[in-house]
Every structure is written in C-alpha cells, then in structure tokens.
Scaffold this motif. Sequence first.
Motif, PDB file in Angstrom:
ATOM      1  N   ASN A 192      39.964  20.141  11.519  1.00 30.09           N
ATOM      2  CA  ASN A 192      40.171  20.122  12.965  1.00 30.09           C
ATOM      3  C   ASN A 192      41.409  19.719  13.521  1.00 30.09           C
ATOM      4  O   ASN A 192      42.136  20.406  14.415  1.00 30.09           O
ATOM      5  CB  ASN A 192      39.084  19.193  13.452  1.00 30.09           C
ATOM      6  CG  ASN A 192      38.251  19.407  14.779  1.00 30.09           C
ATOM      7  OD1 ASN A 192      38.940  19.837  15.738  1.00 30.09           O
ATOM      8  ND2 ASN A 192      36.835  19.338  14.743  1.00 30.09           N
ATOM      9  N   TYR A 193      42.018  18.734  12.719  1.00 30.09           N
ATOM     10  CA  TYR A 193      43.474  18.193  13.407  1.00 30.09           C
ATOM     11  C   TYR A 193      44.383  19.048  12.860  1.00 30.09           C
ATOM     12  O   TYR A 193      45.474  19.457  13.718  1.00 30.09           O
ATOM     13  CB  TYR A 193      43.746  16.760  12.575  1.00 30.09           C
ATOM     14  CG  TYR A 193      42.563  15.736  12.885  1.00 30.09           C
ATOM     15  CD1 TYR A 193      41.859  15.604  13.942  1.00 30.09           C
ATOM     16  CD2 TYR A 193      42.334  15.025  11.767  1.00 30.09           C
ATOM     17  CE1 TYR A 193      40.961  14.731  14.013  1.00 30.09           C
ATOM     18  CE2 TYR A 193      41.289  13.903  11.814  1.00 30.09           C
ATOM     19  CZ  TYR A 193      40.418  13.997  13.052  1.00 30.09           C
ATOM     20  OH  TYR A 193      39.799  12.987  13.244  1.00 30.09           O
ATOM     21  N   LEU A 248      38.620  31.387  12.654  1.00 27.89           N
ATOM     22  CA  LEU A 248      39.321  31.530  11.502  1.00 27.89           C
ATOM     23  C   LEU A 248      38.887  30.104  10.904  1.00 27.89           C
ATOM     24  O   LEU A 248      38.537  29.935   9.506  1.00 27.89           O
ATOM     25  CB  LEU A 248      40.804  31.747  11.544  1.00 27.89           C
ATOM     26  CG  LEU A 248      41.479  31.950  10.419  1.00 27.89           C
ATOM     27  CD1 LEU A 248      41.033  33.094   9.391  1.00 27.89           C
ATOM     28  CD2 LEU A 248      43.055  32.289  10.626  1.00 27.89           C
ATOM     29  N   SER A 249      39.195  28.974  11.510  1.00 26.63           N
ATOM     30  CA  SER A 249      39.088  27.805  10.891  1.00 26.63           C
ATOM     31  C   SER A 249      37.585  27.429  10.466  1.00 26.63           C
ATOM     32  O   SER A 249      37.403  26.839   9.440  1.00 26.63           O
ATOM     33  CB  SER A 249      39.660  26.449  11.760  1.00 26.63           C
ATOM     34  OG  SER A 249      38.653  26.348  12.585  1.00 26.63           O
ATOM     35  N   PHE A 250      36.730  27.850  11.371  1.00 25.30           N
ATOM     36  CA  PHE A 250      35.424  27.762  10.917  1.00 25.30           C
ATOM     37  C   PHE A 250      35.074  28.582   9.630  1.00 25.30           C
ATOM     38  O   PHE A 250      34.109  28.150   8.614  1.00 25.30           O
ATOM     39  CB  PHE A 250      34.423  28.336  12.156  1.00 25.30           C
ATOM     40  CG  PHE A 250      32.967  28.112  11.836  1.00 25.30           C
ATOM     41  CD1 PHE A 250      32.323  27.030  12.381  1.00 25.30           C
ATOM     42  CD2 PHE A 250      32.112  29.202  11.463  1.00 25.30           C
ATOM     43  CE1 PHE A 250      30.959  26.670  12.166  1.00 25.30           C
ATOM     44  CE2 PHE A 250      30.899  29.189  11.120  1.00 25.30           C
ATOM     45  CZ  PHE A 250      30.454  27.906  11.605  1.00 25.30           C
ATOM     46  N   ALA A 251      35.433  29.948   9.568  1.00 19.86           N
ATOM     47  CA  ALA A 251      35.011  30.694   8.668  1.00 19.86           C
ATOM     48  C   ALA A 251      35.679  30.178   7.423  1.00 19.86           C
ATOM     49  O   ALA A 251      35.025  30.417   6.023  1.00 19.86           O
ATOM     50  CB  ALA A 251      35.791  32.213   8.979  1.00 19.86           C
ATOM     51  N   LEU A 252      36.965  29.640   7.399  1.00 19.18           N
ATOM     52  CA  LEU A 252      37.629  29.182   6.056  1.00 19.18           C
ATOM     53  C   LEU A 252      36.953  27.803   5.676  1.00 19.18           C
ATOM     54  O   LEU A 252      36.552  27.468   4.434  1.00 19.18           O
ATOM     55  CB  LEU A 252      38.900  28.585   6.465  1.00 19.18           C
ATOM     56  CG  LEU A 252      40.052  30.005   6.585  1.00 19.18           C
ATOM     57  CD1 LEU A 252      41.252  29.455   6.840  1.00 19.18           C
ATOM     58  CD2 LEU A 252      39.879  30.748   5.017  1.00 19.18           C
ATOM     59  N   LEU A 268      35.813  10.459  10.992  1.00 21.11           N
ATOM     60  CA  LEU A 268      37.269  10.989  11.365  1.00 21.11           C
ATOM     61  C   LEU A 268      37.841  11.652  10.136  1.00 21.11           C
ATOM     62  O   LEU A 268      38.581  12.829  10.414  1.00 21.11           O
ATOM     63  CB  LEU A 268      38.042   9.582  12.118  1.00 21.11           C
ATOM     64  CG  LEU A 268      37.591   8.906  13.106  1.00 21.11           C
ATOM     65  CD1 LEU A 268      38.636   7.847  13.651  1.00 21.11           C
ATOM     66  CD2 LEU A 268      37.792  10.354  14.548  1.00 21.11           C
ATOM     67  N   VAL A 269      37.889  11.069   9.088  1.00 25.03           N
ATOM     68  CA  VAL A 269      38.446  11.506   7.891  1.00 25.03           C
ATOM     69  C   VAL A 269      38.154  13.156   7.668  1.00 25.03           C
ATOM     70  O   VAL A 269      38.490  13.994   7.317  1.00 25.03           O
ATOM     71  CB  VAL A 269      38.535  10.743   6.485  1.00 25.03           C
ATOM     72  CG1 VAL A 269      38.890  11.395   5.450  1.00 25.03           C
ATOM     73  CG2 VAL A 269      39.312   9.440   6.966  1.00 25.03           C
TER      74      VAL A 269
END
Lengths: 236, 236, 236, 236
Positions: free
Chosen positions: C70-71, C123-127, C64-65
């Motif tokens: 994701n969050y 974007l979040s995947f690439a970062l 989870l951490v």
Amino acid sequence: MRHDREESVQRAALENVPPFPHVRLADTDRLEAFSDGVFSITITLLVVEIVRPDHEAGHLLDKLVAQWPNYVAFLASFCYVGVIWLNHRAIFSRVRYCDRALHIANLFLLLTSALIPFPTALLSFALQHGNPFDAQVAVALYALISGLMCLAWLSLFHILTIRPYLLEKGIDPSFFPKERLRAWAGVGLYSFAGALGWIWSPLSALVIFLALPVFFGVTSEGLIETRLSLLRRGRP
Amino acid sequence: MRHDREESVQRAALENVPPFPHVRLADTDRLEAFSDGVFSITITLLVVEIVRPDHEAGHLLDKLVAQWPNYVAFLASFCYVGVIWLNHRAIFSRVRYCDRALHIANLFLLLTSALIPFPTALLSFALQHGNPFDAQVAVALYALISGLMCLAWLSLFHILTIRPYLLEKGIDPSFFPKERLRAWAGVGLYSFAGALGWIWSPLSALVIFLALPVFFGVTSEGLIETRLSLLRRGRP
Amino acid sequence: MRHDREESVQRAALENVPPFPHVRLADTDRLEAFSDGVFSITITLLVVEIVRPDHEAGHLLDKLVAQWPNYVAFLASFCYVGVIWLNHRAIFSRVRYCDRALHIANLFLLLTSALIPFPTALLSFALQHGNPFDAQVAVALYALISGLMCLAWLSLFHILTIRPYLLEKGIDPSFFPKERLRAWAGVGLYSFAGALGWIWSPLSALVIFLALPVFFGVTSEGLIETRLSLLRRGRP
Amino acid sequence: MRHDREESVQRAALENVPPFPHVRLADTDRLEAFSDGVFSITITLLVVEIVRPDHEAGHLLDKLVAQWPNYVAFLASFCYVGVIWLNHRAIFSRVRYCDRALHIANLFLLLTSALIPFPTALLSFALQHGNPFDAQVAVALYALISGLMCLAWLSLFHILTIRPYLLEKGIDPSFFPKERLRAWAGVGLYSFAGALGWIWSPLSALVIFLALPVFFGVTSEGLIETRLSLLRRGRP
C-alpha cells in the motif's frame, strides 16, 4: 509587529517607495487562494451528499419526491456558503496587506464556515424524524456554530478598523467600522434564535436561520453601498 | 542548472533587464497555487471526517458529548495544517525564482503534511481504546512523519540559504540561515518525543506534539521578526 | 481561428500594442489554475486512500507492517503525479497565449493523468493476490493509459511547435520541437512495456513503469537544459 | 449600485484614472478562482467514481469489460464539464468588473453545473436496468437541470449585454448579445428533449443530450469567432 508594519507603511509613503518590497500584487493573494479552495471544496461536497436513491424498478420518481427535504437542505447550504464567499470577496478586495492577526481571524472564519454542513445535517435529520429534544439540541448547535462564525467576521472587521494601513488605497476608512454592526447583528440574532429554539420552539428558530443568510447576502457589499443602492432604486 | 541561473541573474542585474523573460509575476505562482490546493483540500477533508452520530430518538446530545475526543483531534489537526500553511506563505512571499531543488523539497513537504491526518487518527484511536503497545506504535509513527516534515522544512530553508539569488529583492539574506534553527528544533524535539513515547510514556510525548505547532505558529513570520515584535511589546 | 490569431500577433508586433487587449497577465492563467486544481485533488486523494487498519488491541504494528505494498503504491503514485505537475509547470511557464487546440490537448492530459490511480490500484491488487492473468490485464491497462498520457504530451508539444506565436517572448523556438522526443520515448516505451508484460512477464514491465517517471522527472525542465546541466556538473 | 458603477467608470475614463482603485488585475480574479475550484473538484470526483471491480482470481478482464457503460458515462461527463469550463473561461476573459448580479448568475451556474453528475448517474442506471418509466423520469430530470444551466448562461450573457461597462477594453460590444442565442438554443433544445423523452422515447432524447455539449464545445469561443473560423477553413 503591528507598530513595525505601521511605521514601514508611513515611512514608505514619505519616501514614495512600496512599503513591503517583497509583496507582489497584494499580500492577500494566497489568503484568498487558500480560502477559495476551502469554500469551493465545501460547496462542491454539498452536491456529492445528495443521495442517489436505491429504488425498485419503476419507483424512481416516488423515491426522488420522497427525499425533498434533502434538496431543501442542499439549496439552503449552497446559498449559505455562496453568501459567505460573496462577503469574503467583498472584504478582501479592499485589503492590501495582511498581518498575523488577520490570518488567524481568517482561519477561524474558515473553520466555522467549513463546519456549517455538520449541524445542518443534524438539524434536517432531527426535524424529519421528529424527536423534539433532538431538534432542540440541533438548533442550539447550529446557533452556536453560526454565532461563532459571526464572531470570526466581527474580529476581521475589528482588525481592519483599528489597522487602516492594511487597506487598499482609496478605501473609505469608515467602511469597516460600520461593517462591525452587521457582525454584531449576527452574533445577537443567532444567540437569540438558539435560546428561542431551546426554550420555546425549534421551528421559530428556523425562520431566523433562513432569514439571516438572506440579510448577509443582500448586504454583502457593505451597509453603506447597500443603503445608497436602495435609496437610488426608491427614487423615480 | 544552479550556476546557469545564478549567472543569468547576475548578468541581468548588470544589464538592467529581467533575468528570466518568461517569468511573469513570480516563478512561484504555480508552486503556491498547487500547495494551496493541497492544503485547502487536506483542511476541508478534516471537517468531513467529523462523524455524524447514529442515535436513537432523544439521544443526540449524549452521542455528541460522547465523541468529544473526535472534536479535539479535529481542532488540533485543523490548527496544525493552518500553522503549516502560515509558514509556507511566509516563506514563499520571500521567494521570486524556483529551481528544481526547491520544487522537490516542496513536494516532499506536501507529502509529509498531507500524511499528518493518518497518524493523528491512529493515535486518537489508540489513546481512546487504551492498549499501551498500540499507543507506543502510534506515537512513534506520528513522531516519524512530523520529524520528516521538519526535514522537508530544513531542506527548503537550506536551499534558500545557499541560493540567495532565488529570493525577492529586499529580503534580508540572513533570514533563511536563521530559519534553519526552527527546523532543527523540530527534527530534534519530534525525535525526542518519539523516543520518550516509545520508552517511557505516550502521554508525555503528546505534550510535545501539542506544544510544537503552537511554537511554529507563533514564530511563523520567522525568528527575527518574532523576537523584535516580542521585545517591542515588552517595552512600555 | 489559427490564422486569425497569428495575424493579430503579427499586426500587434508591428504596431507595438498588446495583441489581445483583453488578456491580462497571460492567457494561460485559468488553464493553469484549473490544472493545478485537478492535480492537487488527485495527489491529496491518494493520501486519503491509505487504509487505516482495523486491528485487535495490541496488533497495530503487525497490521501497519503487513500493508507495506500500500505505501509503495502510494509513494509511486505521489511521485508520478508530482512529476506530471513539474512538467506541466515547466511547459506552461513558456506559454503566453492559448488557443482551442491547446485547451483540448490539456483537457486530454488532465483526463489521462487523473485516471492513473485507477490502473495503479488494479495492478497492486493483482500483484499481491497473484493471479498471473489478472496481472497481465492490469499491466496492459496501465501501459494503455500511460501511453495515452504520453500522446497527450506529444500533442501539446506538437501544437507549441507549429504555433510558435503562442509562446512567451524570449523562449527558444527549438525548445518544443525537441521536447516531442521525450513524448515519443514515452509512447514507445509504454507500448513496449505493455506488450512485454502481456506476452512475457508482468514484473519486467514494472521495471519500465517505475523507471519512466524518474526519467520524466529528471528531464522536466526540457532535454536541452538537462543536458547542459549534466555537462556542467561533469566538468571540474 | 448599477448606476453607481456606470458613473464611476465614465467619470474615471474622463479623468484618466482607474475607476475602482481597489481592483487589482481584474475584479473577476476570485470569481474565476472559486469557479475553477468547483469545476476542477467536480471533474476529478468523476474519476473517483469509476468503480474498481471486485472480481474472483482470473476474472479481472471480464469484469472490466462488463462495466463499459460506466466508462461511457464517465467520458461524457468529463467532456461536458470540460466544455462548461471552456465556455466559462472564454466569457470571463472578456470581463473586467463584477457586480452582484453577475456573481449571483455565476453561483447559479456553478450550482447547476455541479449537479449534472447526479441526473447522469440516475440516467445511466435507469438505461442499464431497463425500466421504461424510470428512464422517462431520469431523462426529464436531466433535461430539467441542463435546461436550468442554460438559463444560468442566458442570465450571464444578458447581464453582460445590458452592462457593457463591465467588459474589458477592446471587447466587441455585440459579442454578448449574440451569445444569448446559444443559451436560448440550449434552453429550447433541452426542453424539447425532455418532452420528447417523456412522451415518446428516452433514447431519442439521449441523442440531443450527447449532441448539445459538442455544439457548445465547438462554439465555446463565441458564435462570431466560430463562424469566421469555419468560413476561413472553407476557403482554399
């Protein structure tokens, strides 16, 4: 709370003021919006479930034809949810105020309606892959959930029978008492179909499963109006 | 903006004109429609998550029976979202105007409500597969998100307490101050349950988790009306 | 059609009759209901995308951490769609009649808003996986779609500027001309951020991406009301 | 039931009372809410279907560019559903009362509209992977479902032609008779395109498939208003 509300309505009628000043068009606006949301999502997700067949080049037609039971199950479910919506609309167009009992009966109805695609999928799978015991189980489950849904309708009709002050003005007070007959018919026939399918033959239960939504669709405006309308058509 | 609106309402009351001429039935129509959308999608997606079991021929019944914790989690979540919706409806039927603070508190409530299925799934998985540390984590997460949701309710009630000019006419101004007690009870009990589950035993926290929605369901029309209605039933 | 409608409204004002007899509460009811549907589904599907981690017994907390980005992405997207909805509501509470141009501009807005989760995920995947060229591409795509969305807002504000007969009574006619400034600011800053991220550094673009929804949220009631409200707070 | 309702409306007009006392703003409120739900879910799920490409580090741009037919199919479907919604809104803003026939025609329309993404996906797959027979099949299926949708529109227009007492006051009674021409054009042209694609070339059918939504979009306010508006623009 029931006596409370009844008194409010009676007092307000004498004093010629609206009984619940914070009620806008009707107390049922949000119940209707929430239910419409649930019904429209349920019906649209049925379409999403139609499988887009994996196929080798040149075999699309074969694959599409081969999955015809899929289309039948889709059409039956679409009509079923459509009929439930038609009945829901016909009832709540006659209701002006809501109390907690009506809300809970409606949530029970939404629960059972939204569940219908689950036993439908099990049933269509069991019938295609032909194990008789699985088909019996699926028929019984389908009958159970549909029967529970008829119980939910029955409780709605019963609440509106014993609390006529919840209705819109101008609604015949004998409307909902008679509607209970339709719900009892559903409870009885789904129980019968479940027993029949378990003991004798799943296919015979299917006939009842397919016929009942047609009956509830035809009578969605209530038993009285339907009879009147049939009488009128019979006349030259 | 707050003083702005308060002045508008007071000036309009003196001059006997509607305070915000561009407001139609009520300023909350779209807040209610948007929230109904979120709640109805959340509740319908719960049904979609019920697993259709893969099974060998003749073993449908076994498989269906084996996944009973699935049904319990589904029923609990369905009732929980239903209770949230009942409370939301009861509150906003008493509100006529919205300001930004109310919108933001409502978005916060939608955020936490829509998240509930996430810790529920983690919790039911952890309890079935029985690792005690995972169960502690899941219980703590469930308590955290439910506690945040109670904070969202609290902020809604607080805004409606300090800005009574947002309410519909005819609403008792002491209604929302008293409602804050219900929200504080939620914040306190979910924190207690989270601590209890982390330190002592996850199962003891579960009892509080299951009892609280029942409490919020029973009192959804507000503490005052619920007490009145119970007193009345107690009398002969 | 535009002159047609303008004439109808002017003629009706002279004769003191409603200009479009078939319009009920407001011509925008269905535009609002349809848009609320799209926004509420978009925002609820964001929650569904939060991954329930596969984990070995005892490792739920670690997992989870570990998925904290994701969050963050979820919270940012939720706030973004919430801000879009707040702005949409603030605009259409001021509109009484719709013409085709307004409908088309609104569909364009729904198209771009519903697309936002797509570049956000890229974007979040690439970062997270750190290839600089992919991050540049994702930043540019995010800037492109957000910039197009600002163009959609601009066209809405422009239509309501040049066709003031579409507004509700009592709305300041200088409201929408000034709102165009907010949309131009968005178009300019997203273009700038896209260029900055492509040429110089994706992270610097991110700062603008996170700041702009905050700006649009704070000013959702319009530039005028926001300035008034800030002035008032500044005073003792 | 039809004569029943017609009599009620005529009697009520003479006595100057509302014909159906339990009808609130309009009998179509829930039909519109339910349809908006179905349309908004259909259009939002289109966005969800845009694939987030799996890619090796540094190849995001290549992958995004390579899936361009995906974006074209998405845009075409989005515009198509948008056009259907615009037409639906334009029709039902002119309808005040609903009877069962109108409800059933509307459910038929929702069924066919919600199905459109299914043949669209098959068609775009078949065209990309280039087997001519599969493309023929997909074209025929697309033509079949779109043709059925035009039949649904036709039945809506026909019911509103022969039952003018269902319309809002102030609606030109010749509006819906003329609208039937639009629906006939759709039935005819989709049949023609299906035959053309099957016998001659799938690509030639595609031109008709892409042109027809544009035609229905441009004429969504009805043939009469569109002609008037074009004439007016032609004048200096």
